[in-house]
Design a protein around this motif. Structure first.
Motif, mmCIF file in Angstrom:
data_model
loop_
_atom_site.group_PDB
_atom_site.id
_atom_site.type_symbol
_atom_site.label_atom_id
_atom_site.label_comp_id
_atom_site.label_asym_id
_atom_site.label_seq_id
_atom_site.Cartn_x
_atom_site.Cartn_y
_atom_site.Cartn_z
ATOM 1 N N ASP A 25 -3.195 2.744 2.135
ATOM 2 C CA ASP A 25 -3.053 1.492 1.388
ATOM 3 C C ASP A 25 -4.310 0.635 1.516
ATOM 4 O OD1 ASP A 25 -0.565 2.195 0.517
ATOM 5 O OD2 ASP A 25 0.539 0.834 1.857
ATOM 6 N N LYS A 26 -4.898 0.642 2.710
ATOM 7 C CA LYS A 26 -6.128 -0.124 2.894
ATOM 8 C C LYS A 26 -7.253 0.432 2.019
ATOM 9 C CE LYS A 26 -7.199 -1.211 7.205
ATOM 10 N NZ LYS A 26 -7.333 -1.084 8.683
ATOM 11 N N ILE A 27 -7.307 1.749 1.892
ATOM 12 C CA ILE A 27 -8.326 2.371 1.034
ATOM 13 C C ILE A 27 -8.095 1.968 -0.414
ATOM 14 C CG2 ILE A 27 -9.128 4.578 0.115
ATOM 15 C CD1 ILE A 27 -8.664 5.732 2.952
ATOM 16 N N LEU A 28 -6.831 1.971 -0.842
ATOM 17 C CA LEU A 28 -6.510 1.544 -2.215
ATOM 18 C C LEU A 28 -6.957 0.100 -2.451
ATOM 19 C CD1 LEU A 28 -2.965 2.926 -3.070
ATOM 20 C CD2 LEU A 28 -5.079 3.343 -4.294
ATOM 21 N N VAL A 29 -6.711 -0.755 -1.489
ATOM 22 C CA VAL A 29 -7.100 -2.155 -1.622
ATOM 23 C C VAL A 29 -8.616 -2.268 -1.734
ATOM 24 C CG1 VAL A 29 -7.179 -4.365 -0.399
ATOM 25 C CG2 VAL A 29 -5.045 -3.079 -0.522
ATOM 26 N N ASN A 34 7.925 3.444 0.575
ATOM 27 C CA ASN A 34 7.726 4.543 1.516
ATOM 28 C C ASN A 34 7.465 4.023 2.926
ATOM 29 O OD1 ASN A 34 7.340 7.157 2.494
ATOM 30 N ND2 ASN A 34 5.174 7.122 2.000
ATOM 31 N N VAL A 35 6.642 2.994 3.045
ATOM 32 C CA VAL A 35 6.317 2.429 4.356
ATOM 33 C C VAL A 35 7.573 1.829 4.996
ATOM 34 C CG1 VAL A 35 5.050 0.563 5.517
ATOM 35 C CG2 VAL A 35 3.867 2.056 3.921
ATOM 36 N N VAL A 36 8.377 1.148 4.189
ATOM 37 C CA VAL A 36 9.613 0.564 4.720
ATOM 38 C C VAL A 36 10.548 1.674 5.207
ATOM 39 C CG1 VAL A 36 11.709 -0.693 4.074
ATOM 40 C CG2 VAL A 36 9.478 -1.571 3.404
ATOM 41 N N GLN A 37 10.654 2.761 4.440
ATOM 42 C CA GLN A 37 11.494 3.884 4.865
ATOM 43 C C GLN A 37 10.959 4.497 6.166
ATOM 44 O OE1 GLN A 37 11.441 6.459 1.462
ATOM 45 N NE2 GLN A 37 13.208 5.469 0.492
ATOM 46 N N GLN A 38 9.651 4.630 6.265
ATOM 47 C CA GLN A 38 9.067 5.185 7.489
ATOM 48 C C GLN A 38 9.328 4.274 8.681
ATOM 49 O OE1 GLN A 38 4.939 6.117 6.926
ATOM 50 N NE2 GLN A 38 5.347 7.715 5.433
ATOM 51 N N LYS A 83 4.785 1.181 -4.924
ATOM 52 C CA LYS A 83 5.477 2.435 -4.605
ATOM 53 C C LYS A 83 5.333 2.763 -3.122
ATOM 54 C CE LYS A 83 4.757 4.567 -9.123
ATOM 55 N NZ LYS A 83 4.022 5.615 -9.851
ATOM 56 N N ASN A 84 4.133 2.580 -2.598
ATOM 57 C CA ASN A 84 3.878 2.889 -1.194
ATOM 58 C C ASN A 84 4.665 1.979 -0.261
ATOM 59 O OD1 ASN A 84 2.120 4.801 -2.134
ATOM 60 N ND2 ASN A 84 0.272 3.774 -1.435
#
Length: 178
Positions: free
Chosen positions: A115-119, A145-149, A141-142
């Motif tokens: 996510d940091k790379i995307l930012v 996924n992060v919340v699920q993780q 979308k991520n």
């Protein structure tokens, strides 16, 4: 000429407002990702401390039998061997939980880094409206996924604590039985 400058100023103001909005969005996403990573690291650290404390209790409880001198095998010594087997089984299970927690934390860390790379990419291509929208969609979308993780990590940490308490109970039960 004045009309052109006025129109140019309005366009520049509009783009400046859009850029500020994008920066706030990206800053918020970066902050949220960092908070998720910190929460995961704190969870892993707390679980490690709790497990170490429980292991210390188990070692203190099992200390006297471990310090006795070996002689002929008696019922008492067989009981001690039984206690050690219970402890070994409990530590094996807990080790598997810790390995799982470690892998989950690593996956969460990798997701946050992505996510940091995307930012960063979004910041580098700040003028491309379509790209910024795609980055925002991907971050959205991520986020799911992060919340699920994070929930999975929390669940495994709770399972690990439960297992530590069960192992400690079994050990204390074995100590009282013999």
């Amino acid at each position: 000429m004045r009309g052109s400058f006025s129109q140019l100023k309005d366009q520049l103001d509009s783009r400046c407002h859009k850029s500020s909005s994008r920066i706030r969005l990206i800053h918020g996403a970066t902050t949220a990702s960092a908070q998720c990573l910190v929460a995961a690291a704190v969870g892993v650290a707390i679980s490690a401390v709790a497990i170490a404390a429980n292991a210390l209790v188990a070692l203190v409880a099992a200390g006297p039998p471990l310090l006795t001198c070996p002689s002929n095998i008696t019922k008492k010594e067989l009981a001690r061997i039984s206690q050690l087997k219970v402890v070994a089984k409990g530590t094996t299970v807990i080790k598997h939980y810790l390995d799982t927690i470690d892998r989950l934390a690593a996956r969460l860390h990798a997701a946050v880094e992505d996510d940091k790379i995307l930012v960063r990419l979004g910041l580098e291509r700040g003028r491309d409206k379509y790209f910024i929208q795609e980055v925002a969609k991907q971050l959205s979308k991520n986020h799911v996924n992060v919340v699920q993780q994070l929930e999975g990590l929390e669940q495994h940490i709770c399972f690990c604590f439960t297992n530590v308490n069960e192992a400690r109970s079994l050990l204390l039960q074995e100590l009282h039985n013999h």
